[in-house]
Design an enzyme around this catalytic site. Structure first.
Site, PDB file in Angstrom:
ATOM      1  N   ARG A 164     -14.264  -7.018  -0.019  1.00  0.00           N
ATOM      2  CA  ARG A 164     -13.651  -6.915   1.311  1.00  0.00           C
ATOM      3  C   ARG A 164     -12.730  -5.470   1.218  1.00  0.00           C
ATOM      4  NH1 ARG A 164      -7.748  -5.800   2.158  1.00  0.00           N
ATOM      5  NH2 ARG A 164      -7.335  -6.444   4.314  1.00  0.00           N
ATOM      6  N   VAL A 165     -12.936  -4.851   2.038  1.00  0.00           N
ATOM      7  CA  VAL A 165     -12.259  -3.275   2.565  1.00  0.00           C
ATOM      8  C   VAL A 165     -11.392  -3.387   3.402  1.00  0.00           C
ATOM      9  CG1 VAL A 165     -12.690  -0.843   2.935  1.00  0.00           C
ATOM     10  CG2 VAL A 165     -14.234  -2.148   1.458  1.00  0.00           C
ATOM     11  N   GLY A 166     -10.160  -3.024   3.695  1.00  0.00           N
ATOM     12  CA  GLY A 166      -8.963  -3.021   4.395  1.00  0.00           C
ATOM     13  C   GLY A 166      -9.347  -1.843   5.429  1.00  0.00           C
ATOM     14  N   ASP A 167      -8.020  -1.368   5.968  1.00  0.00           N
ATOM     15  CA  ASP A 167      -7.692  -0.090   6.643  1.00  0.00           C
ATOM     16  C   ASP A 167      -7.760   1.132   5.842  1.00  0.00           C
ATOM     17  OD1 ASP A 167      -4.605   0.682   6.685  1.00  0.00           O
ATOM     18  OD2 ASP A 167      -5.108  -1.511   6.109  1.00  0.00           O
ATOM     19  N   THR A 224      -0.111   1.069   6.906  1.00  0.00           N
ATOM     20  CA  THR A 224       0.141   0.357   5.751  1.00  0.00           C
ATOM     21  C   THR A 224       0.301  -1.229   6.833  1.00  0.00           C
ATOM     22  OG1 THR A 224       1.376  -0.837   3.875  1.00  0.00           O
ATOM     23  CG2 THR A 224       2.336   0.560   5.728  1.00  0.00           C
ATOM     24  N   GLY A 225      -0.041  -1.990   6.039  1.00  0.00           N
ATOM     25  CA  GLY A 225      -0.070  -3.456   6.707  1.00  0.00           C
ATOM     26  C   GLY A 225      -1.187  -4.423   6.798  1.00  0.00           C
ATOM     27  N   THR A 278       0.913  -1.174  -0.066  1.00  0.00           N
ATOM     28  CA  THR A 278      -0.026   0.009  -0.015  1.00  0.00           C
ATOM     29  C   THR A 278       0.808   1.314  -0.188  1.00  0.00           C
ATOM     30  OG1 THR A 278      -1.785  -1.215   1.126  1.00  0.00           O
ATOM     31  CG2 THR A 278      -1.421   1.299   1.547  1.00  0.00           C
ATOM     32  N   GLY A 296      -4.580  -5.181   7.137  1.00  0.00           N
ATOM     33  CA  GLY A 296      -5.719  -4.326   7.328  1.00  0.00           C
ATOM     34  C   GLY A 296      -6.707  -4.425   8.495  1.00  0.00           C
TER      35      GLY A 296
END
Length: 340
Positions: free
Chosen positions: A212-215, A244-245, A184, A247
């Site tokens: 799917r949605v991450g951070d 970043t990482g 990211t 999520g």
């Protein structure tokens, strides 16, 4: 934390290209991409451009670099789609509340950060997702691209294999080899007027479920800005952070909000220590992996617990640094005249 120069207000930019186990053969490509974004964005700051334009420029450049997991270089989800997430935000010098624009699960757009900026500019809805995000993009003059234009390497090969199969939309038809993640991207800047802005963009994780949605596009997780009232901190400091990482873990910890909280409660220790404490908390609470960058009106900081994180820093009080190892940052802090 860089101590504020009494003769000139502190300004600058910090950039990341993802925290993960970056292979040796991709290190130089990551460093080159960070350097390109840092040079172009800092030049804008020098010329008096506002922080919002600066972070958008930095992230757009990184989205166009195929080694990063954002824009071109994104991953396919489990049914062969590319779903992109991005957020951009700012707090203006004379304001307290942030302006935020965000998109999630956006398909067929080369530079999602630019769509997020259009959302911010309209200053009403904050987050558009899926088909709604794409419709918003179309209605605001963005052209749709072909999925192939967002893919590189193995992901492009996999897409071409799936496209030729009759059951292309079936999960059973999708059996990708193991591919290491890419990073990211994110940027945080403070300009000469004291305005701060943050931008983050991602192509998600390999084989993620559709939707799917991450951070990354979430306020307080992927990005956050906090302007402290003078009743909270004596100097009315403002701080922005990008993450970043992995999520799901970053969301559980609201990692970028955590950076600001740690700074508020331990302000004498500075922004660098705040980022380190936020990552330490991520490890202790959810065994999470990731990294954070932050900048504020009196300095900057970054921390990560993954093997590597590509990053770049340039301010009016420090020489530019491009790095990817923890030792790169440590050496910079030792050799810099800046105090932390």
């Amino acid at each position: 934390m860089a101590e504020e120069n009494k003769e000139e207000a502190f300004w600058g930019i910090i950039i990341h290209g993802g925290a993960w186990a970056i292979p040796d053969d991709l290190v130089q490509e990551h460093l080159n991409g960070i350097n390109k974004a840092l040079e172009n964005s800092f030049k804008l700051l020098e010329n008096g451009e506002n922080a919002l334009e600066v972070v958008q420029t930095a992230v757009t450049i990184l989205e166009n670099e195929p080694c990063f997991d954002a824009g071109k270089g994104s991953f396919l989800n489990s049914i062969g789609q590319v779903e992109l997430d991005a957020i951009i935000a700012t707090i203006e010098t004379n304001k307290i509340a942030p302006k935020i624009g965000s998109v999630a699960a956006l398909q067929r757009i080369k530079n999602p950060i630019q769509v997020a900026r259009s959302v911010l500019n309209q200053n009403s809805t904050i987050l558009y997702v899926g088909e709604g995000a794409q419709l918003f993009a179309i209605n605001n003059g963005f052209e749709l691209c072909q999925v192939e234009e967002l893919l590189v390497g193995r992901e492009l090969e996999r897409f071409n294999e799936l496209k030729s199969q009759l059951n292309f939309q079936s999960k059973d038809a999708f059996a990708p080899p193991i591919v290491p993640p890419r990073g990211t991207v994110g940027a945080v800047a403070i300009d000469k007027n004291g305005t701060i802005a943050v931008a983050v963009s991602t192509g998600g994780t390999p084989k993620k479920p559709p939707g799917r949605v991450g951070d990354s596009p979430l306020w307080g997780a992927g990005a956050y800005i906090k302007k402290f009232k003078k009743t909270e901190l004596k100097n009315g400091i403002v701080i922005g952070s990008a993450a970043t990482g992995y999520g799901e873990d970053l969301i559980k910890n609201l990692i970028t909000r955590s950076v600001c909280d740690h700074f508020q409660y331990n302000q004498q220790q500075g922004i660098q220590i705040a980022t380190e404490n936020a990552i330490k908390e991520l490890e202790e609470t959810v065994q999470g992996l990731g990294g954070v960058i932050a900048i504020g009106s009196n300095g900057f900081g970054l921390s990560f617990n993954t093997p590597r994180m590509a990053f770049g820093i340039c301010t009016n009080q420090t020489k530019p640094i491009i790095g990817i190892e923890k030792t790169d940052l440590q050496n910079f802090l030792i050799n810099s005249k800046t105090t932390f």
